[in-house]
Structures are given as structure tokens and as C-alpha cells.
Design a protein around this motif. Structure first.
Motif, PDB file in Angstrom:
ATOM      1  N   TYR A  19       0.750  -1.206  -0.034  1.00 58.57           N
ATOM      2  CA  TYR A  19      -0.035   0.057  -0.019  1.00 58.57           C
ATOM      3  C   TYR A  19       0.910   1.358   0.099  1.00 58.57           C
ATOM      4  N   TRP A 126      -8.995  -5.324   2.336  1.00 58.97           N
ATOM      5  CA  TRP A 126      -9.218  -5.700   1.122  1.00 58.97           C
ATOM      6  C   TRP A 126     -10.244  -6.999   0.859  1.00 58.97           C
ATOM      7  N   THR A 129     -12.796  -6.147  -2.111  1.00 55.08           N
ATOM      8  CA  THR A 129     -12.288  -5.795  -3.445  1.00 55.08           C
ATOM      9  C   THR A 129     -13.043  -6.942  -4.310  1.00 55.08           C
ATOM     10  N   SER A 171     -11.842   2.446   2.115  1.00 57.01           N
ATOM     11  CA  SER A 171     -11.727   1.121   1.600  1.00 57.01           C
ATOM     12  C   SER A 171     -13.026   0.096   1.424  1.00 57.01           C
ATOM     13  N   ARG A 176     -13.916   1.695  -2.708  1.00 60.50           N
ATOM     14  CA  ARG A 176     -13.740   0.339  -2.621  1.00 60.50           C
ATOM     15  C   ARG A 176     -13.694  -0.237  -3.975  1.00 60.50           C
ATOM     16  N   ASP A 177     -14.575   0.508  -5.010  1.00 64.06           N
ATOM     17  CA  ASP A 177     -14.358   0.168  -6.356  1.00 64.06           C
ATOM     18  C   ASP A 177     -13.292   0.928  -7.292  1.00 64.06           C
ATOM     19  N   LEU A 179      -9.950   0.400  -7.963  1.00 64.45           N
ATOM     20  CA  LEU A 179      -8.836  -0.567  -7.947  1.00 64.45           C
ATOM     21  C   LEU A 179      -7.754  -0.575  -8.861  1.00 64.45           C
ATOM     22  N   HIS A 185      -5.374  -3.888  -5.290  1.00 65.09           N
ATOM     23  CA  HIS A 185      -4.962  -2.740  -4.636  1.00 65.09           C
ATOM     24  C   HIS A 185      -5.544  -1.657  -5.134  1.00 65.09           C
ATOM     25  N   PRO A 186      -5.430  -0.495  -4.188  1.00 63.21           N
ATOM     26  CA  PRO A 186      -6.054   0.704  -4.597  1.00 63.21           C
ATOM     27  C   PRO A 186      -5.377   1.284  -5.824  1.00 63.21           C
ATOM     28  N   SER A 187      -6.422   1.998  -6.598  1.00 65.06           N
ATOM     29  CA  SER A 187      -5.979   2.760  -7.847  1.00 65.06           C
ATOM     30  C   SER A 187      -5.403   4.108  -7.348  1.00 65.06           C
ATOM     31  N   GLN A 190      -8.237   6.109  -5.677  1.00 66.53           N
ATOM     32  CA  GLN A 190      -8.237   5.698  -4.240  1.00 66.53           C
ATOM     33  C   GLN A 190      -7.405   6.387  -3.295  1.00 66.53           C
TER      34      GLN A 190
END
Length: 210
Positions: A19, A126, A129, A171, A176-177, A179, A185-187, A190
Motif C-alpha cells: 500500500y 481488502w 475488493t 476502502s 472500494r471500487d 482499484l 490494490h487501490p487505484s 483511491q
């Protein structure tokens, strides 16, 4: 002639795992890098980030990496985000508490003993996800375990006088979307939400930096 603050960029040490290193996003889109950019927009001069983070690391693996590396403290700002892989691998909460405590103490040492310069960031969930859904992971169990790890981290952080920033809620909500391609993993978007939460705390720390 003495060096003024304007001539000396503030120093930022970021400790963590995937992260922090930003698995799945470009280096300039990780949350520490985005935070540095946002601080620059506010005329807060932060230099290159000293980042110690690798995808998959648990608390003991971060400790090992720290032991093998030379540091040049003091740092004006230190961040710590670690523990998701402890949870993922089924590690013991008591073990996490002990190792995290040691990492927090190290982070404070890197800030010249000033716990007020440390930001501990919560572990994101997570279990919300696409990666978890595709593998039919028990999201409720993951959420419960993440909350337990975060409770330990928050208590250890506040007991030492460090700052706690909760990104777990993000998250679990609309972010949460947001990604990376791996669905886990986060975009960058995010991470930008995280930075919005972290920025005022970092700014308050650096505004008083020497």
C-alpha cells in the motif's frame, strides 16, 4: 551562513508494504508521492521520499529490511502502514502487537524521538475488493480481523502520542471500487482519497518542523 528552512527541503520517511509502494500504480501515483505533490501545492517543500516498502511484507519482514539499511535521521515526517499481510497469512494478534510496537518505536527514533511527527495509517479492508469476491473470500471475517489489527495499531499509535489516520472506511465505501488492474490494490484515485484524509495531519506536522 546558516541554511534556512526554505533552502532545506523537509525529509519524509515512508515505511510499509504494497500500500505504501503502490502496487499496480505508477510511482508518481502512490499515496506518499501524491501527498508530497499536494504539500508542494501548498508551498511546503518536501524533498525526495525515503521509502522502505515492498509488496507482501509483514511486520517482521519490514523489521528485517530496516535492520539491513542505513538511515540518516532526523526526518520531519514519518509514516507507517503495515499489517495486512499479517492478517492475510493468519498471523497472531499478539505477535503483531509486539512487532508493530517495535516498528513504531523505530519510526519515532527516526523523527528525533518526536512521536508527533509520525503518522500511522490504518490497514484498508481488502475483503471488499474484486479480488476477494472472485475468490469467494469471507468478507465479514476479513473485516472483523482487519478491525482487530487496526484496534491494536491505533492503541499503540495513540499511546505513544503519534497521529492515527483511518483509511479503512474509505476502502469500504465508494472508494472500494477504485482499484488497480489486479482488482486488489487501490487505484491512483483511491490513493488520492487517502491523501485528502492524510494531508491536514501531515501539514500540521510540517508547519511546525524545524
Amino acid at each position: 551562513m546558516a541554511t534556512t528552512r526554505a533552502e532545506r527541503p523537509l525529509r519524509f520517511l515512508a515505511l510499509g508494504d504494497s500500500y505504501t509502494i503502490g502496487e499496480g500504480v505508477d510511482r508518481d501515483k502512490t499515496w506518499p508521492t501524491q501527498l508530497r505533490a499536494r504539500l508542494h501545492e501548498q508551498a511546503v517543500d518536501v524533498g525526495d521520499i525515503d521509502m522502505v516498502a515492498t509488496t507482501g511484507w509483514t511486520t517482521d519482514e519490514l523489521q528485517q529490511a530496516i535492520s539491513a539499511r542505513k538511515f540518516t535521521p532526523p526526518y520531519s515526517l514519518v509514516s507507517l502502514l503495515i499489517g495486512v499481510n499479517n492478517q492475510y497469512r493468519g498471523r497472531d494478534l499478539g505477535n503483531y502487537a509486539g512487532e508493530l510496537g517495535s516498528l513504531i518505536d523505530f519510526a519515532v527514533d527516526m523523527a528525533a524521538g518526536d512521536a508527533g511527527k509520525l503518522i500511522v495509517v490504518s490497514i484498508p479492508d481488502w475483503g471488499t475488493t474484486r479480488f476477494a469476491a472472485e475468490r469467494q473470500v469471507d468478507a465479514a471475517r476479513v473485516a472483523e480481523e482487519i478491525d482487530s489489527f487496526n484496534a491494536i495499531a491505533r492503541a499503540a499509535c495513540l499511546a505513544r502520542g503519534a497521529h492515527w489516520v483511518d483509511v479503512t472506511k474509505l476502502s469500504r465505501e465508494e472508494a472500494r471500487d477504485m482499484l488497480a488492474e489486479d482488482g486488489l490494490h487501490p487505484s491512483a484515485d483511491q490513493y488520492a482519497r487517502w491523501v485528502t484524509a492524510i494531508l491536514p495531519v501531515a501539514r500540521s506536522i510540517l508547519d511546525t518542523a524545524n
